[in-house]
Write a protein that holds these residues in place. Structure first.
Motif, short mmCIF file in Angstrom:
data_model
loop_
_atom_site.label_atom_id
_atom_site.label_comp_id
_atom_site.label_asym_id
_atom_site.label_seq_id
_atom_site.Cartn_x
_atom_site.Cartn_y
_atom_site.Cartn_z
N GLY A 234 -24.73 13.00 50.00
CA GLY A 234 -24.00 11.77 50.22
C GLY A 234 -24.51 11.03 51.44
N ARG A 235 -24.58 9.71 51.31
CA ARG A 235 -25.11 8.90 52.41
C ARG A 235 -24.24 9.01 53.65
N ASP A 236 -22.93 8.82 53.47
CA ASP A 236 -22.04 8.80 54.63
C ASP A 236 -21.93 10.18 55.27
N GLU A 320 -28.27 4.52 56.30
CA GLU A 320 -27.23 3.55 55.95
C GLU A 320 -27.77 2.38 55.14
N GLU A 321 -29.09 2.26 55.03
CA GLU A 321 -29.68 1.26 54.15
C GLU A 321 -29.62 1.68 52.69
N PRO A 323 -27.88 3.13 49.07
CA PRO A 323 -26.63 2.75 48.37
C PRO A 323 -25.45 3.58 48.85
N ALA A 324 -24.28 2.95 48.88
CA ALA A 324 -23.08 3.63 49.35
C ALA A 324 -22.66 4.73 48.38
N ASP A 325 -21.90 5.70 48.90
CA ASP A 325 -21.40 6.80 48.08
C ASP A 325 -20.29 6.31 47.15
N ASP A 326 -20.10 7.04 46.09
CA ASP A 326 -18.96 6.81 45.21
C ASP A 326 -17.70 7.28 45.93
N PRO A 327 -16.69 6.41 46.13
CA PRO A 327 -15.47 6.84 46.86
C PRO A 327 -14.82 8.06 46.25
#
Length: 535
Positions: A234-236, A320-321, A323-327
């Motif tokens: 996961g990115r975050d 952080e560039e 794609p965002a994670d799936d919530p």
């Protein structure tokens, strides 16, 4: 860059280092042969001996560097680590296996736990990594203490990224090659003869090229491993793990300096397993903001052009560039990674046995409370002694102990006690005679007037504070405070916590006033039930 190209580059760098060595050895051998057979005369025999000695010493440095380079990539023993098997630590190994399977990599053959905020992987290199070898993973127990399980997965994914990119297959040779180059250059630059410095010139030039090439590749490898970690963990979560690492590193350094090493001056250690294991207590007692403040308060080293890792801020920005994670993938509850370690107390104790110096086995072990108390008393005695010695010298040989009944353990050594020091202040001796007798550095010895008083005042303040603390400890009115969320020391009675600093300030003012401090002291009753001392 493909793995084959990296292997060829490693081979070229390795060959270049050895070619320099072979060329220099051949040149020195030819020079020695010509000198002995063509140029030597009976009158210059001493010169021949000096030159031959110098060339032999230089040749030894070259051969040692070549040998170190040849050993590049070998897995070295880890005497300061604890090896753990899947049977001993199944939960931890399961996390390692799950990450390996997710990335499609082979599970390491060895897993070691160390006393560092760090993680790493290595692989035994054969034929520059063309033949796969035995794999090793290293995890720091303090790292596990400060990470959650999801963030640990991000760290594991990053390390497996090095396996996936074949970094470990050529990286071992590259890393040890860098060390061999640096050590060889340092040996030449630190040599005792001009020949050492002259021969070191080509090595310095080669080292710069080698480091510039290998370190730039190492940075790209780190960024690639970060991307792989973000994709799988996961990115975050990966960015959060990167933010946590410098905070944990600063907190661990603070812990080692402030808590683990607390008993060094006393010849004592914390309880078994707590030299490193106590770090868990500090983490549990401090909020994230407090831990971050420790990192912010430490001097950050300037980035070096040959650093193998890009700056953390750059790595986080790159992540952080993505794609965002799936919530829906964000974990609500994040258990501590150290919970994966079975019988952590035993593992911490085993790590101590492998890392502490041999002489540490004979040191006494004290509970945290006893250790804090012993160190606080020793520190208070150290702060107060210069002041008491200065007062004794100011009073002169005619000074005698009064009939004061104030409990003062520090006075057992024949130096003035707290009551006598306050009496001396009341007689106007502080700035007339005592201050000049307190040790000070040479540059401060020439100060006079207000400048001299302002320089000495903090030392008098600390000395007087130390005497008050010793008095309260002996009276049973002060206890140990481990203060995992602050700094360890003593807990003083409430009125002292509130008014001691002001009372001490009054006592060490330009016109000393000991009345506030005497009033505080007069209100205390020793633990024995004896009446309060007359002060």
């Amino acid at each position: 860059m493909t793995y084959q190209l990296r292997a060829l580059r490693a081979l070229a760098l390795l060959a270049g280092f050895h070619l320099i060595g072979v060329a220099l050895l051949a040149a020195m051998a030819a020079f020695d042969w010509l000198m002995v057979t063509r140029w030597l005369t009976a009158r210059a025999a001493w010169f021949e001996g000096m030159v031959l000695t110098s060339t032999v010493l230089v040749a030894l440095v070259i051969l040692r560097g070549m040998y170190a380079f040849l050993r590049a990539g070998r897995l070295q023993p880890l005497p300061e680590a604890v090896a753990v098997s899947p049977e001993e630590q199944p939960e931890l190994w399961e996390q390692v296996r799950a990450t390996a399977e997710a990335i499609g990599e082979r599970v390491p053959d060895e897993l070691y736990l160390v006393a560092e905020v760090n993680a790493g992987v290595a692989e035994r290199n054969r034929l520059l990594g063309l033949v796969p070898g035995r794999r090793r993973m290293v995890l720091g127990l303090p790292l596990l203490a400060g990470l959650t399980v999801p963030r640990l997965r991000a760290v594991l994914a990053h390390e497996f990224g090095h396996y996936a990119n074949s970094d470990t297959r050529t990286g071992g040779a590259a890393m040890r090659g860098r060390l061999a180059v640096v050590q060889t250059v340092e040996s030449f630059l630190g040599g005792s003869t001009p020949l050492h410095h002259a021969v070191g010139i080509p090595y310095v030039a080669y080292a710069r090229m080698f480091l510039r090439t290998s370190y730039s590749v190492a940075r790209r490898q780190e960024l690639a491993a970060d991307r792989l970690a973000a994709r799988h963990a996961g990115r975050d979560t990966t960015a959060a793990a990167l933010r946590t690492l410098p905070v944990l590193s600063a907190a661990y350094s603070h812990y080692l300096e402030t808590y683990a090493a607390m008993g060094e001056p006393l010849g004592a250690l914390p309880p078994v397993g707590e030299v490193y294991g106590g770090f868990r207590r500090l983490l549990a007692a401090r909020e994230e903001e407090q831990l971050a403040a420790l990192a912010a308060g430490r001097h950050q080293p300037r980035p070096h052009e040959y650093d193998t890792h890009p700056p953390t801020a750059e790595r986080i920005a790159r992540i952080e560039e993505l794609p965002a994670d799936d919530p829906r993938d964000v974990a609500v509850h994040e258990p501590a990674a150290l919970a994966l370690v079975r019988d952590a107390d035993r593992v911490f104790a085993a790590l101590e046995a492998r890392t502490l110096p041999h002489g540490a086995a004979g040191l006494r072990r004290l509970s945290w409370d006893d250790l804090v108390m012993a160190r606080a008393v020793a520190d208070a005695d150290g702060w107060s002694r210069p002041l008491r010695v200065a007062v004794a010298r100011a009073l002169g040989p005619s000074a005698r102990r009064g009939d004061h009944t104030m409990t003062d353990p520090a006075a057992d050594d024949g130096l003035p006690g707290l009551a006598e020091v306050l009496d001396a202040f009341d007689r106007g001796l502080l700035w007339m005679a005592v201050a000049d007798r307190i040790p000070k550095p040479d540059q401060a010895a020439r100060l006079t007037g207000a400048s001299a008083r302002n320089f000495v005042r903090p030392r008098v303040f600390d000395g007087l504070a130390g005497m008050v603390q010793l008095h309260l400890v002996e009276a049973g009115e002060a206890g140990p405070d481990i203060a995992w969320s602050g700094r360890p020391g003593l807990t003083l009675p409430e009125e002292f916590e509130a008014g001691l600093d002001d009372a001490l300030d009054a006592a060490v003012a330009d016109t000393p006033d000991t009345a506030p401090l005497r009033a505080l002291l007069a209100g205390r009753v020793p633990a024995t039930g004896a009446p309060a001392a007359a002060v």
